[in-house]
Design a protein around this motif. Structure first.
Motif, mmCIF file in Angstrom:
data_model
loop_
_atom_site.group_PDB
_atom_site.id
_atom_site.type_symbol
_atom_site.label_atom_id
_atom_site.label_comp_id
_atom_site.label_asym_id
_atom_site.label_seq_id
_atom_site.Cartn_x
_atom_site.Cartn_y
_atom_site.Cartn_z
ATOM 1 N N ASP A 143 0.960 -0.999 0.082
ATOM 2 C CA ASP A 143 -0.307 -0.482 0.072
ATOM 3 C C ASP A 143 0.637 1.034 -0.547
ATOM 4 O O ASP A 143 0.065 2.563 -0.159
ATOM 5 C CB ASP A 143 -1.187 0.269 1.226
ATOM 6 N N GLU A 144 2.109 1.424 0.716
ATOM 7 C CA GLU A 144 2.901 2.299 0.201
ATOM 8 C C GLU A 144 3.887 1.855 0.537
ATOM 9 O O GLU A 144 5.126 1.153 0.231
ATOM 10 C CB GLU A 144 2.469 2.837 2.036
ATOM 11 N N TRP A 145 5.289 2.989 -0.525
ATOM 12 C CA TRP A 145 6.894 3.021 -0.881
ATOM 13 C C TRP A 145 7.110 3.281 0.124
ATOM 14 O O TRP A 145 6.982 5.625 0.606
ATOM 15 C CB TRP A 145 6.874 3.003 -2.131
ATOM 16 N N THR A 146 8.428 3.037 0.646
ATOM 17 C CA THR A 146 9.574 4.440 1.103
ATOM 18 C C THR A 146 10.248 4.631 0.598
ATOM 19 O O THR A 146 11.367 3.254 -0.556
ATOM 20 C CB THR A 146 10.356 3.748 2.318
ATOM 21 N N ILE A 147 10.672 5.281 0.550
ATOM 22 C CA ILE A 147 11.766 6.455 -0.870
ATOM 23 C C ILE A 147 12.826 7.006 -0.434
ATOM 24 O O ILE A 147 12.972 7.738 0.162
ATOM 25 C CB ILE A 147 10.788 7.610 -1.828
ATOM 26 N N ILE A 148 14.009 6.237 -1.049
ATOM 27 C CA ILE A 148 15.079 6.944 0.074
ATOM 28 C C ILE A 148 16.451 7.256 -1.687
ATOM 29 O O ILE A 148 16.140 6.863 -2.058
ATOM 30 C CB ILE A 148 15.968 5.607 0.208
ATOM 31 N N LEU A 149 16.795 8.320 -0.237
ATOM 32 C CA LEU A 149 17.496 8.800 -1.165
ATOM 33 C C LEU A 149 19.345 8.834 -1.360
ATOM 34 O O LEU A 149 18.786 8.960 0.673
ATOM 35 C CB LEU A 149 17.755 10.327 -1.794
ATOM 36 N N SER A 150 19.683 7.702 -1.425
ATOM 37 C CA SER A 150 20.987 7.923 -0.811
ATOM 38 C C SER A 150 23.061 8.528 -1.254
ATOM 39 O O SER A 150 22.693 8.212 -2.632
ATOM 40 C CB SER A 150 21.485 6.442 -0.478
ATOM 41 N N SER A 151 23.616 8.273 -0.276
ATOM 42 C CA SER A 151 24.792 9.670 -1.069
ATOM 43 C C SER A 151 25.460 8.509 -1.384
ATOM 44 O O SER A 151 26.801 9.223 -2.722
ATOM 45 C CB SER A 151 25.351 9.877 0.707
ATOM 46 N N ASP A 152 25.534 7.177 -1.549
ATOM 47 C CA ASP A 152 26.429 6.273 -2.508
ATOM 48 C C ASP A 152 25.643 6.021 -3.824
ATOM 49 O O ASP A 152 24.523 5.081 -4.111
ATOM 50 C CB ASP A 152 26.612 4.774 -1.663
ATOM 51 N N VAL A 153 25.668 6.929 -4.640
ATOM 52 C CA VAL A 153 25.683 6.689 -6.146
ATOM 53 C C VAL A 153 25.952 5.839 -6.740
ATOM 54 O O VAL A 153 26.079 5.777 -7.961
ATOM 55 C CB VAL A 153 25.820 8.414 -6.712
ATOM 56 N N ASP A 154 27.615 4.862 -6.184
ATOM 57 C CA ASP A 154 28.246 4.105 -7.320
ATOM 58 C C ASP A 154 27.887 2.905 -6.795
ATOM 59 O O ASP A 154 29.013 2.080 -5.883
ATOM 60 C CB ASP A 154 29.919 4.423 -7.489
ATOM 61 N N GLN A 155 26.714 2.651 -6.594
ATOM 62 C CA GLN A 155 26.249 0.792 -6.762
ATOM 63 C C GLN A 155 25.275 0.314 -7.207
ATOM 64 O O GLN A 155 24.680 0.049 -8.383
ATOM 65 C CB GLN A 155 25.586 0.845 -5.288
ATOM 66 N N TRP A 156 26.038 -1.208 -7.437
ATOM 67 C CA TRP A 156 24.730 -1.915 -8.497
ATOM 68 C C TRP A 156 24.353 -2.579 -7.823
ATOM 69 O O TRP A 156 24.310 -3.397 -6.883
ATOM 70 C CB TRP A 156 26.378 -3.359 -9.150
#
Length: 192
Positions: A120-133
């Motif tokens: 019913d709901e998502w948690t949207i995350i912004l992470s400082s680690d932009v270099d991850q596969w």
């Protein structure tokens, strides 16, 4: 005789060089890019009069996996676990200026865009680690922001995972980021 031997050696060398230049297969999930204003990169050149703003505010670079007859949410993408919002590398979202996502302040910059889907709901995350596969190296300590976004159902399924932006009208400094796949769509409001 020497000419035939030289020709044979040259053929072997040439064929080896051709074989060495084979490319690996392409990704099954092609990369895409979404802008706010929608289609900014295209419209700035071909239809600038149609743009809501004459500068980009947000850009997301991501890979688009296909449904391919699979059960997506709850199966392929498990509920309650961090997901990369697509395939391959975690999507990179770039804010060209400070924005508010669902009322929470985000500084201009680039971040990995992840989520924790639920029914019913998502948690949207912004992470400082932009270099991850994927989200395999995800570390909550790198979180810059978390916001909740409700889930809605679409009338017809979306075959490939898609991120799109929709503005609230010409000149309005607000809109929604839509994440859609299968019959699920999540909308994250933003202002700037």
């Amino acid at each position: 005789m020497k000419n035939y031997l030289l020709l044979a050696v040259l053929c072997v060398v040439f064929c080896s060089a051709l074989h060495a230049q084979e490319l690996r297969g392409t990704d099954k999930s092609p990369m895409d890019m979404a802008y706010f204003p929608d289609d900014f990169a295209h419209d700035i050149r071909f239809a600038p009069e149609e743009l809501e703003f004459d500068y980009p505010v947000i850009r997301v670079t991501y890979s688009r996996p296909a449904k391919n007859g699979r059960e997506v949410f709850g199966e392929l993408v498990p509920y309650g676990k961090v997901w990369r919002n697509g395939a391959n590398e975690a999507p990179e979202i770039k804010f060209y200026e400070d924005v508010q996502l669902n009322g929470k302040q985000v500084k201009a910059g680039s971040y990995a865009l992840l989520s924790i889907p639920a029914k019913d709901e998502w948690t949207i995350i912004l992470s400082s680690d932009v270099d991850q596969w994927g989200a395999y190296s995800y570390d909550e300590a790198d979180d810059v922001l978390r916001v909740s976004a409700p889930v809605s159902q679409l009338d017809s399924p979306v075959e490939n995972f898609t991120i799109q932006f929709e503005g609230k009208g010409k000149g309005a400094k607000e809109g929604v980021m839509k994440l859609a796949w299968d019959q699920t769509v999540v909308e994250v409001p933003f202002t700037f």
